[in-house]
Enzyme design. Structure first.
Site, PDB file in Angstrom:
ATOM      1  N   HIS A  92       0.803  -1.125   0.019  1.00 37.21           N
ATOM      2  CA  HIS A  92      -0.003  -0.096  -0.035  1.00 37.21           C
ATOM      3  C   HIS A  92       0.796   1.317  -0.054  1.00 37.21           C
ATOM      4  O   HIS A  92       1.982   1.090   0.207  1.00 37.21           O
ATOM      5  CB  HIS A  92      -0.780   0.192   1.322  1.00 37.21           C
ATOM      6  CG  HIS A  92      -1.805  -1.100   1.204  1.00 37.21           C
ATOM      7  ND1 HIS A  92      -2.819  -0.907   2.308  1.00 37.21           N
ATOM      8  CD2 HIS A  92      -1.898  -2.254   0.504  1.00 37.21           C
ATOM      9  CE1 HIS A  92      -3.613  -2.172   2.251  1.00 37.21           C
ATOM     10  NE2 HIS A  92      -3.132  -2.774   1.134  1.00 37.21           N
ATOM     11  N   CYS A 117      -5.588   2.351   5.401  1.00 34.99           N
ATOM     12  CA  CYS A 117      -6.354   1.228   6.292  1.00 34.99           C
ATOM     13  C   CYS A 117      -5.674   1.081   7.629  1.00 34.99           C
ATOM     14  O   CYS A 117      -4.288   1.855   7.857  1.00 34.99           O
ATOM     15  CB  CYS A 117      -6.011  -0.095   5.620  1.00 34.99           C
ATOM     16  SG  CYS A 117      -4.512  -0.466   5.481  1.00 34.99           S
ATOM     17  N   CYS A 120      -1.755   0.249   7.758  1.00 37.66           N
ATOM     18  CA  CYS A 120      -0.671   1.375   7.211  1.00 37.66           C
ATOM     19  C   CYS A 120      -0.567   2.279   8.432  1.00 37.66           C
ATOM     20  O   CYS A 120       0.314   2.857   9.064  1.00 37.66           O
ATOM     21  CB  CYS A 120      -1.253   2.002   6.019  1.00 37.66           C
ATOM     22  SG  CYS A 120      -0.972   1.240   4.415  1.00 37.66           S
ATOM     23  N   HIS A 393      15.102  29.361  -8.929  1.00 43.21           N
ATOM     24  CA  HIS A 393      14.241  28.746  -9.984  1.00 43.21           C
ATOM     25  C   HIS A 393      13.682  27.382  -9.271  1.00 43.21           C
ATOM     26  O   HIS A 393      14.230  26.781  -8.442  1.00 43.21           O
ATOM     27  CB  HIS A 393      15.237  28.500 -11.111  1.00 43.21           C
ATOM     28  CG  HIS A 393      15.738  29.763 -11.611  1.00 43.21           C
ATOM     29  ND1 HIS A 393      16.351  29.995 -13.054  1.00 43.21           N
ATOM     30  CD2 HIS A 393      15.387  31.223 -11.371  1.00 43.21           C
ATOM     31  CE1 HIS A 393      16.521  31.122 -13.270  1.00 43.21           C
ATOM     32  NE2 HIS A 393      16.024  31.840 -12.269  1.00 43.21           N
ATOM     33  N   GLU A 395      14.324  24.409 -10.559  1.00 43.93           N
ATOM     34  CA  GLU A 395      15.093  23.456 -10.534  1.00 43.93           C
ATOM     35  C   GLU A 395      16.286  23.396  -9.370  1.00 43.93           C
ATOM     36  O   GLU A 395      16.275  22.506  -8.917  1.00 43.93           O
ATOM     37  CB  GLU A 395      16.103  23.248 -11.786  1.00 43.93           C
ATOM     38  CG  GLU A 395      15.333  23.350 -13.129  1.00 43.93           C
ATOM     39  CD  GLU A 395      14.808  24.664 -13.573  1.00 43.93           C
ATOM     40  OE1 GLU A 395      14.325  25.454 -12.812  1.00 43.93           O
ATOM     41  OE2 GLU A 395      14.953  25.054 -15.002  1.00 43.93           O
ATOM     42  N   CYS A 421      17.131  27.385 -17.827  1.00 41.67           N
ATOM     43  CA  CYS A 421      17.984  28.688 -18.366  1.00 41.67           C
ATOM     44  C   CYS A 421      19.504  28.483 -18.087  1.00 41.67           C
ATOM     45  O   CYS A 421      19.862  27.258 -17.438  1.00 41.67           O
ATOM     46  CB  CYS A 421      17.525  29.830 -17.563  1.00 41.67           C
ATOM     47  SG  CYS A 421      17.927  29.833 -15.830  1.00 41.67           S
ATOM     48  N   CYS A 424      20.546  27.714 -14.648  1.00 45.84           N
ATOM     49  CA  CYS A 424      20.354  26.208 -14.152  1.00 45.84           C
ATOM     50  C   CYS A 424      21.107  25.297 -14.882  1.00 45.84           C
ATOM     51  O   CYS A 424      21.432  24.010 -14.091  1.00 45.84           O
ATOM     52  CB  CYS A 424      18.700  26.035 -14.392  1.00 45.84           C
ATOM     53  SG  CYS A 424      17.960  27.117 -13.167  1.00 45.84           S
TER      54      CYS A 424
HETATM   55  O1  LIG Z   1      15.208  27.558 -15.834  1.00 48.60           O
HETATM   56  C1  LIG Z   1      14.272  28.254 -15.448  1.00 48.60           C
HETATM   57  C2  LIG Z   1      14.033  29.255 -16.009  1.00 48.60           C
HETATM   58  C3  LIG Z   1      13.287  30.280 -15.436  1.00 48.60           C
HETATM   59  N1  LIG Z   1      12.667  29.970 -14.261  1.00 48.60           N
HETATM   60  C4  LIG Z   1      11.898  31.161 -13.661  1.00 48.60           C
HETATM   61  C5  LIG Z   1      12.576  32.167 -12.972  1.00 48.60           C
HETATM   62  C6  LIG Z   1      11.877  33.122 -13.147  1.00 48.60           C
HETATM   63  O2  LIG Z   1      10.803  33.240 -12.001  1.00 48.60           O
HETATM   64  C7  LIG Z   1      10.889  33.175 -14.393  1.00 48.60           C
HETATM   65  C8  LIG Z   1      11.440  33.770 -15.403  1.00 48.60           C
HETATM   66  O3  LIG Z   1      10.746  33.295 -16.579  1.00 48.60           O
HETATM   67  P1  LIG Z   1      10.978  34.143 -18.133  1.00 48.60           P
HETATM   68  O4  LIG Z   1      12.340  33.587 -18.514  1.00 48.60           O
HETATM   69  O5  LIG Z   1      10.059  33.798 -19.002  1.00 48.60           O
HETATM   70  O6  LIG Z   1      11.114  35.612 -17.814  1.00 48.60           O
HETATM   71  P2  LIG Z   1      10.149  36.711 -17.761  1.00 48.60           P
HETATM   72  O7  LIG Z   1      10.753  37.986 -18.065  1.00 48.60           O
HETATM   73  O8  LIG Z   1       9.188  36.905 -16.611  1.00 48.60           O
HETATM   74  O9  LIG Z   1       9.027  36.381 -18.988  1.00 48.60           O
HETATM   75  P3  LIG Z   1       9.032  36.960 -20.456  1.00 48.60           P
HETATM   76  O10 LIG Z   1      10.245  37.395 -20.776  1.00 48.60           O
HETATM   77  O11 LIG Z   1       8.419  35.715 -21.334  1.00 48.60           O
HETATM   78  O12 LIG Z   1       8.059  38.173 -20.452  1.00 48.60           O
HETATM   79  O13 LIG Z   1      10.972  31.671 -14.575  1.00 48.60           O
HETATM   80  C9  LIG Z   1      12.840  28.829 -13.654  1.00 48.60           C
HETATM   81  O14 LIG Z   1      12.396  28.325 -12.784  1.00 48.60           O
HETATM   82  N2  LIG Z   1      13.693  27.750 -14.382  1.00 48.60           N
END
Ligand SMILES: O=c1ccn([C@H]2C[C@H](O)[C@@H](COP(=O)(O)OP(=O)(O)OP(=O)(O)O)O2)c(=O)[nH]1
Length: 469
Positions: A92, A117, A120, A393, A395, A421, A424
């Site tokens: 379970h 249950c 568990c 972020h 990740e 990005c 990351c």
């Molecule tokens: O690998 C990544 C890349 C980005 N983010 C998060 C970080 C931030 O909070 C947001 C930024 O997103 P984006 O790159 O879309 O930037 P924006 O300027 O907010 O949006 P846009 O440029 O599309 O208007 O996404 C992550 O968590 N992981």
């Protein structure tokens, strides 16, 4: 009455007109999510537990004649997800958690998709968990299903509880009197506008963007609605109790007769229905047909046995990541990430060879106060007011708060709702991630404060991008 109203709201022909989606991104040509309302922590964990109940398994069809129902479980410590589990062939969900975490369960909070249950429960209480919360539908030892023995008992009244369920309930109630854990139902109403926001952002998410050529007879919205309603029917059957009377019977058996009083009973059913609607919309955002994660690059150093997830597993995990994204603290872009490792253990656990490494969403550093840090994006001239140096972020959070080591001999798979990005990529590689499943929206773009240039040249990692067949 309440049920009808809620069901009607979910049908497309009865929907309120959609709130205008802001289409104001200066950086990309894709629609953005807008500054949406957030999922509460409790609702996120509850939704993850419901979704875990449906984790894809080899013999995935649940036996409708079995008295024991599948369950999903989320183990939480200090607000972070420590484990995601589900029932398997032998174990379970609660037992799988005990096997995996052992004494680490002390002081953890558990979110079950059904009341567990007694078998568990006794082990979980013994392990010292501080809270066990469960979804108030049919429990793990079903009160709605009759076993063959019960069928043959022609003296049973129509709504009687099967003997096994009755015995389990008596034992569960006795165990609940243990003073250590708080055993309860935790359901919260959605914050205003969240249902609508989830509907719109799921319909327009990066994964739906991949579908414009899927079927020329259907618009994207029609396809999305078709999927959403299919899921809604399926999830309602699974998680909601058909009639008010049956539901009250179950609640009374579970010693929850307080919930049977109005207006609490209608509120309870309404909140349950709303969460099921959210789950159906999020799941519909990653459609099942003619669509999947395709390997763009196989890591050259990877031994052949370290293959990644099946299509069903990949879809399931990316939907977990999409659920996590609704707890973002970013004013505009919600990102969710979940990391799973594929080990040698198979069989009796519902997740088979997979075990959770970590979960995350993008947010300001832990301990930040409301609006303590800048929230603006690239449109703000003053670079000091931009959010990018402050947001952690998805990740990064998943790696930081990982619940177990990343082992070189295992395939370790990152499922993330947005292309990783440049900040990351070195972390992902450094941590030993072997597979990435994502959408390639924003890929190869340089947006100034944040760029997505390194993903394409990332070596030694298998990349799976969502696309149509
Ligand atoms: O690998 C990544 C890349 C980005 N983010 C998060 C970080 C931030 O909070 C947001 C930024 O997103 P984006 O790159 O879309 O930037 P924006 O300027 O907010 O949006 P846009 O440029 O599309 O208007 O996404 C992550 O968590 N992981």
């Amino acid at each position: 009455m309440v049920d009808r109203e809620i069901w009607d709201r979910a049908e497309p022909s009865h929907r309120r007109p959609c709130r205008e989606l802001r289409d104001s991104s200066t950086q990309t040509d894709s629609k953005i999510q807008g500054h949406g309302p957030r999922l509460s922590q409790v609702n996120l964990f509850t939704l993850l537990s419901l979704w875990m109940e449906m984790f894809p398994q080899e013999d995935s069809e649940e036996d409708d004649n079995s008295q024991i129902r599948m369950a999903g479980l989320v183990v939480v410590r200090e607000g972070k997800v420590l484990g995601l589990h589900c029932s398997g062939a032998e174990l379970h969900a609660g037992q799988a958690a005990v096997i995996q975490h052992g004494a680490q369960l002390e002081d953890c909070q558990l979110y079950f998709s059904r009341r567990p249950c007694a078998t568990c429960l006794k082990m979980l209480i013994n392990a010292g968990v501080s809270q066990i919360s469960f979804w108030p539908g049919d429990p793990e030892v079903s009160m709605l299903r009759s076993t063959l023995t019960n069928h043959s008992n022609c003296h049973s009244p129509p709504h009687s509880i099967p003997e096994e369920a009755a015995l389990d309930t008596v034992a569960t109630e006795k165990l609940k009197s243990n003073s250590r854990p708080h055993i309860c139902v935790q359901l919260q109403p959605l914050v205003p506008g969240l249902g609508q926001f989830v509907y719109e952002s799921s319909r327009d998410c990066d994964f739906m963007e991949k579908l414009p050529h899927y079927d020329h007879r259907l618009t994207r919205e029609e396809l999305f609605n078709r999927e959403r309603i299919r899921h809604l029917r399926d999830f309602s059957r699974r998680f909601l109790v058909g009639t008010c009377q049956q539901h009250k019977d179950i609640l009374i058996q579970m010693d929850l007769e307080n919930f049977c009083v109005e207006p609490y009973f209608s509120n309870l059913r309404h909140n349950m229905r709303e969460l099921v609607e959210v789950l159906a919309a999020v799941a519909a955002g990653v459609p099942q047909t003619s669509y999947g994660f395709y390997r763009e690059q196989r890591a050259p150093s990877l031994p052949p046995h370290q293959e990644g997830a099946s299509q069903e597993e990949a879809r399931h995990c990316i939907i977990q990541a999409r659920l996590l994204a609704y707890r973002t603290e970013d004013p505009k872009v919600g990102v969710g990430a979940v990391i799973w490792a594929k080990g040698k253990l198979t069989g009796s656990r519902g997740t088979g060879c997979l075990s959770l490494v970590g979960c995350g969403y993008n947010a300001y550093p832990a301990g930040s106060k409301y609006a303590q840090y800048p929230q603006m994006d690239n449109k703000q001239e003053d670079r000091q007011r931009r959010k990018y140096r402050f947001i952690v972020h998805a990740e990064q959070n998943a790696l930081t708060f990982r619940t177990r080591d990343i082992k070189p001999e295992e395939a370790t798979m990152l499922f993330v709702t947005k292309c990783p990005c440049d900040e990351c990529i070195p972390l992902i590689r450094g941590a030993g991630i072997t597979h990435i499943y994502t959408s390639d929206q924003d890929r190869d773009k340089d947006k100034g404060d944040i760029s997505y240039l390194k993903f394409s040249s990332l070596k030694d990692v298998s990349k799976y991008i969502v696309s149509t067949l």
